[in-house]
Design a protein around this motif. Structure first.
Motif, mmCIF file in Angstrom:
data_model
loop_
_atom_site.group_PDB
_atom_site.id
_atom_site.type_symbol
_atom_site.label_atom_id
_atom_site.label_comp_id
_atom_site.label_asym_id
_atom_site.label_seq_id
_atom_site.Cartn_x
_atom_site.Cartn_y
_atom_site.Cartn_z
ATOM 1 N N ASP A 1 43.417 -55.098 -13.544
ATOM 2 C CA ASP A 1 42.000 -54.745 -13.685
ATOM 3 C C ASP A 1 41.512 -53.975 -12.477
ATOM 4 O O ASP A 1 40.789 -52.980 -12.614
ATOM 5 N N ARG A 2 41.871 -54.421 -11.279
ATOM 6 C CA ARG A 2 41.468 -53.725 -10.063
ATOM 7 C C ARG A 2 42.041 -52.316 -10.038
ATOM 8 O O ARG A 2 41.356 -51.345 -9.712
ATOM 9 N N PHE A 3 43.292 -52.176 -10.411
ATOM 10 C CA PHE A 3 43.945 -50.869 -10.427
ATOM 11 C C PHE A 3 43.268 -49.927 -11.424
ATOM 12 O O PHE A 3 42.993 -48.769 -11.112
ATOM 13 N N LEU A 4 42.978 -50.439 -12.574
ATOM 14 C CA LEU A 4 42.334 -49.602 -13.608
ATOM 15 C C LEU A 4 40.916 -49.220 -13.202
ATOM 16 O O LEU A 4 40.471 -48.098 -13.466
ATOM 17 N N GLU A 5 40.207 -50.128 -12.565
ATOM 18 C CA GLU A 5 38.861 -49.792 -12.094
ATOM 19 C C GLU A 5 38.910 -48.691 -11.060
ATOM 20 O O GLU A 5 38.068 -47.789 -11.055
ATOM 21 N N GLU A 6 39.902 -48.760 -10.195
ATOM 22 C CA GLU A 6 40.051 -47.694 -9.194
ATOM 23 C C GLU A 6 40.364 -46.363 -9.866
ATOM 24 O O GLU A 6 39.829 -45.325 -9.476
ATOM 25 N N LEU A 7 41.200 -46.399 -10.904
ATOM 26 C CA LEU A 7 41.533 -45.164 -11.641
ATOM 27 C C LEU A 7 40.297 -44.593 -12.336
ATOM 28 O O LEU A 7 40.058 -43.383 -12.308
ATOM 29 N N GLU A 8 39.526 -45.439 -12.955
ATOM 30 C CA GLU A 8 38.322 -44.976 -13.648
ATOM 31 C C GLU A 8 37.315 -44.420 -12.660
ATOM 32 O O GLU A 8 36.643 -43.411 -12.934
ATOM 33 N N GLU A 9 37.191 -45.036 -11.503
ATOM 34 C CA GLU A 9 36.275 -44.550 -10.469
ATOM 35 C C GLU A 9 36.722 -43.175 -9.989
ATOM 36 O O GLU A 9 35.901 -42.275 -9.813
ATOM 37 N N ARG A 10 37.995 -42.974 -9.824
ATOM 38 C CA ARG A 10 38.514 -41.658 -9.405
ATOM 39 C C ARG A 10 38.241 -40.612 -10.487
ATOM 40 O O ARG A 10 37.879 -39.484 -10.188
ATOM 41 N N ALA A 11 38.407 -41.006 -11.744
ATOM 42 C CA ALA A 11 38.171 -40.062 -12.855
ATOM 43 C C ALA A 11 36.705 -39.671 -12.900
ATOM 44 O O ALA A 11 36.359 -38.498 -13.129
ATOM 45 N N ARG A 12 35.789 -40.596 -12.671
ATOM 46 C CA ARG A 12 34.365 -40.289 -12.669
ATOM 47 C C ARG A 12 33.994 -39.362 -11.543
ATOM 48 O O ARG A 12 33.217 -38.433 -11.708
ATOM 49 N N THR A 13 34.530 -39.597 -10.370
ATOM 50 C CA THR A 13 34.213 -38.701 -9.235
ATOM 51 C C THR A 13 34.798 -37.324 -9.479
ATOM 52 O O THR A 13 34.200 -36.318 -9.108
ATOM 53 N N GLN A 14 35.948 -37.242 -10.113
ATOM 54 C CA GLN A 14 36.551 -35.957 -10.448
ATOM 55 C C GLN A 14 35.630 -35.200 -11.426
ATOM 56 O O GLN A 14 35.430 -33.999 -11.282
ATOM 57 N N GLU A 15 35.087 -35.887 -12.435
ATOM 58 C CA GLU A 15 34.189 -35.263 -13.422
ATOM 59 C C GLU A 15 32.913 -34.781 -12.750
ATOM 60 O O GLU A 15 32.408 -33.718 -13.061
ATOM 61 N N GLN A 16 32.397 -35.558 -11.822
ATOM 62 C CA GLN A 16 31.159 -35.170 -11.122
ATOM 63 C C GLN A 16 31.406 -33.955 -10.249
ATOM 64 O O GLN A 16 30.557 -33.096 -10.112
ATOM 65 N N ILE A 17 32.561 -33.864 -9.663
ATOM 66 C CA ILE A 17 32.878 -32.716 -8.813
ATOM 67 C C ILE A 17 33.005 -31.477 -9.663
ATOM 68 O O ILE A 17 32.484 -30.413 -9.301
ATOM 69 N N THR A 18 33.657 -31.566 -10.813
ATOM 70 C CA THR A 18 33.867 -30.390 -11.665
ATOM 71 C C THR A 18 32.596 -29.987 -12.394
ATOM 72 O O THR A 18 32.439 -28.838 -12.789
ATOM 73 N N SER A 19 31.649 -30.891 -12.606
ATOM 74 C CA SER A 19 30.425 -30.542 -13.312
ATOM 75 C C SER A 19 29.550 -29.835 -12.388
ATOM 76 O O SER A 19 28.866 -29.070 -12.221
#
Length: 185
Positions: free
Chosen positions: A167-185
């Motif tokens: 769960d911790r690992f997946l949360e970290e992955l999802e957090e990275r994906a969200r920051t990536q989306e915010q950077i590209t938007s």
């Protein structure tokens, strides 16, 4: 010289002077012909002429009546034709309106069907996405537990511990994906 006896003798033999009995018979015959023609033939001739006149006048009257009837029939026909054209125009307009209404209903049904298909497809895609995420989580969890076990050097066989690590690992992955989306938007 000619004597009176020779004149009388000449008069008796004169072919241009008729004899008295011929005059009487001729006058009587003439009167018979005038009476027969005047009393018998003339009324019959006049009657025949009157019948012919009546027949001609009656024919003319009948012809006038026939012409009047023909004119009235023609007027009725024209009125019926006009009514028929108006009725045909009204029916054509009604058919066009019904056709437009049917087309609108069919478009509405098609759009509703398209929306239903799109919603079903979205629901199916979402279900498949959720299923893929769960299978991916399970796979990633298994791989990450194995990897963490190798890194840490101890076995992470405990399921509660495994679940927390995953769960911790997946949360970290999802957090990275969200920051990536915010950077590209």
């Amino acid at each position: 010289m000619i004597t009176a006896a020779s004149v009388i003798a000449a008069e008796e033999n004169n072919p241009l002077i008729p004899h008295t009995y011929e005059l009487v018979v001729g006058i009587f015959s003439f009167l018979v012909v005038v009476i027969v023609v005047g009393k018998i033939l003339t009324p019959r001739i006049q009657k025949t002429l009157q019948e012919r006149t009546d027949a001609i006048e009656g024919g003319l009257i009948r012809a006038e009546k026939a012409q009047e009837e023909a004119r009235q029939t023609l007027e009725q026909y024209k009125a019926q034709q006009k009514d028929g054209q108006l009725e045909a125009s009204r029916l054509r307009k009604k058919a066009e309106e019904q056709g437009a209404q049917i087309i609108a209903e069919m478009k509405e049904q098609a759009q509703a069907e398209a929306r239903r298909i799109i919603e079903a497809a979205k629901a199916q895609i979402e279900a498949e996405r959720q299923q893929a995420l769960q299978s991916l989580r399970a796979e990633i969890g298994a791989v990450s537990v194995e990897l963490a076990g190798r890194v840490v050097g101890e076995s992470l066989e405990d399921s509660a511990r495994q679940s927390r690590v995953v769960d911790r690992f997946l949360e970290e992955l999802e957090e990275r994906a969200r920051t990536q989306e915010q950077i590209t938007s």
